[in-house]
Scaffold this active site. Structure first.
Site, mmCIF file in Angstrom:
data_model
loop_
_atom_site.group_PDB
_atom_site.id
_atom_site.type_symbol
_atom_site.label_atom_id
_atom_site.label_comp_id
_atom_site.label_asym_id
_atom_site.label_seq_id
_atom_site.Cartn_x
_atom_site.Cartn_y
_atom_site.Cartn_z
ATOM 1 N N GLN A 15 3.042 10.010 1.216
ATOM 2 C CA GLN A 15 4.332 9.324 1.300
ATOM 3 C C GLN A 15 5.253 9.665 0.126
ATOM 4 O O GLN A 15 6.447 9.385 0.182
ATOM 5 C CB GLN A 15 4.133 7.807 1.369
ATOM 6 C CG GLN A 15 3.449 7.373 2.655
ATOM 7 C CD GLN A 15 3.312 5.873 2.712
ATOM 8 O OE1 GLN A 15 2.387 5.315 2.143
ATOM 9 N NE2 GLN A 15 4.243 5.203 3.374
ATOM 10 N N HIS B 169 -2.938 7.532 6.638
ATOM 11 C CA HIS B 169 -1.957 8.429 6.014
ATOM 12 C C HIS B 169 -2.611 9.699 5.471
ATOM 13 O O HIS B 169 -2.053 10.786 5.602
ATOM 14 C CB HIS B 169 -1.227 7.726 4.860
ATOM 15 C CG HIS B 169 -0.043 6.920 5.286
ATOM 16 N ND1 HIS B 169 1.049 7.472 5.927
ATOM 17 C CD2 HIS B 169 0.241 5.596 5.146
ATOM 18 C CE1 HIS B 169 1.938 6.519 6.165
ATOM 19 N NE2 HIS B 169 1.474 5.368 5.709
ATOM 20 N N HIS C 229 -4.737 1.382 7.315
ATOM 21 C CA HIS C 229 -3.390 1.946 7.451
ATOM 22 C C HIS C 229 -3.180 3.086 6.446
ATOM 23 O O HIS C 229 -2.698 4.164 6.809
ATOM 24 C CB HIS C 229 -2.349 0.832 7.248
ATOM 25 C CG HIS C 229 -0.933 1.298 7.289
ATOM 26 N ND1 HIS C 229 -0.067 0.969 8.300
ATOM 27 C CD2 HIS C 229 -0.226 2.081 6.433
ATOM 28 C CE1 HIS C 229 1.112 1.545 8.068
ATOM 29 N NE2 HIS C 229 1.046 2.216 6.935
ATOM 30 N N GLU C 230 -3.569 2.848 5.183
ATOM 31 C CA GLU C 230 -3.378 3.884 4.156
ATOM 32 C C GLU C 230 -4.305 5.068 4.382
ATOM 33 O O GLU C 230 -3.938 6.214 4.160
ATOM 34 C CB GLU C 230 -3.588 3.295 2.750
ATOM 35 C CG GLU C 230 -2.633 2.172 2.375
ATOM 36 C CD GLU C 230 -1.171 2.494 2.629
ATOM 37 O OE1 GLU C 230 -0.770 3.661 2.459
ATOM 38 O OE2 GLU C 230 -0.421 1.587 3.022
ATOM 39 N N GLY D 262 0.846 -1.192 0.000
ATOM 40 C CA GLY D 262 0.000 0.000 0.000
ATOM 41 C C GLY D 262 0.879 1.239 0.000
ATOM 42 O O GLY D 262 2.015 1.195 0.478
ATOM 43 N N CYS E 65 5.616 0.178 7.734
ATOM 44 C CA CYS E 65 5.288 1.299 6.855
ATOM 45 C C CYS E 65 6.532 1.675 6.061
ATOM 46 O O CYS E 65 7.622 1.763 6.624
ATOM 47 C CB CYS E 65 4.830 2.477 7.707
ATOM 48 S SG CYS E 65 4.398 3.933 6.748
ATOM 49 N N LEU E 66 6.367 1.913 4.758
ATOM 50 C CA LEU E 66 7.517 2.272 3.928
ATOM 51 C C LEU E 66 8.169 3.584 4.379
ATOM 52 O O LEU E 66 9.356 3.793 4.136
ATOM 53 C CB LEU E 66 7.104 2.379 2.452
ATOM 54 C CG LEU E 66 6.650 1.068 1.794
ATOM 55 C CD1 LEU E 66 6.187 1.331 0.364
ATOM 56 C CD2 LEU E 66 7.757 0.020 1.814
HETATM 57 ZN ZN LIG Z 1 2.342 3.523 5.898
#
Ligand SMILES: [Zn+2]
Length: 190
Positions: free
Chosen positions: A50, A150, A146-147, A45, A104-105
């Site tokens: 991000q 963001h 989660h996304e 995701g 998380c990236l």
């Molecule tokens: Zn994330």
């Protein structure tokens, strides 16, 4: 095109993202670049903040999980679960809370259990600006939650207990300082 992923500490990750309309410049290209970026970092995701844009757009591709034995029962559904969410709005979260070890990236090398409700009802537009209202559960709901966080300026580490937050604080500070090794392109705030 692979874009650099913004690291913990970047102000854009804390902004509440804004809605867009179908005339948003080069939206198709942007979505394509986001998929390239996510896949290049082995993510499932990725949200627009991000990559530095405070707009209500995130993408999900959980197909890599289809090979994971933990998801044997839903492998067929996961295999094809590749979606774009624009201007998403979670209408309802229900069901039992369950723990999942999230990462998380934007926060490399940190993984922690997060509790979230099992089922969500969400309204969103797809990449063609067709409106949908869908209900999701299992790992699919989890990745969406989660996304979605963001685009609200929330990170998974915000959900940790006070004690856990204390424990990860040093690691987060290191990431913000660029003191972490990652095998994908990142942009650090300092
Ligand atoms: Zn994330």
């Amino acid at each position: 095109m692979i874009l650099p992923i913004r690291a913990f500490g970047d102000a854009v990750l804390r902004r509440k993202a804004q809605e867009i309309d179908k005339d948003y410049p080069e939206l198709k290209k942007l979505i394509e670049n986001m998929f390239d970026t996510m896949n290049g970092a082995n993510g499932i995701g990725l949200a627009a903040p991000q990559i530095g844009l405070d707009i209500r757009l995130f993408i999900i591709d959980v197909s890599p999980l289809a090979d994971d034995e933990d998801y044997e029962d839903i492998a067929d559904e996961l295999k094809d679960f590749k979606k774009v969410f624009i201007n998403a709005k979670i209408l309802e979260e229900s069901g039992e809370e369950w723990k999942f070890n999230e990462g998380c990236l934007s926060i490399p090398e940190v993984r922690e259990d997060v509790k979230r409700k099992s089922t969500i009802k969400i309204e969103y537009y797809d990449e063609n600006f067709v409106k949908h209202t869908d209900t999701f559960q299992d790992i699919r709901a989890r990745v969406i939650q989660h996304e979605y966080d963001h685009i609200e300026g929330i990170l998974f580490t915000d959900h940790l207990s006070a004690l856990k937050k204390k424990i990860v604080k040093g690691k987060l500070q290191k990431i913000a300082n660029g003191d972490v090794s990652v095998n994908y392109k990142m942009r650090f705030p300092k």
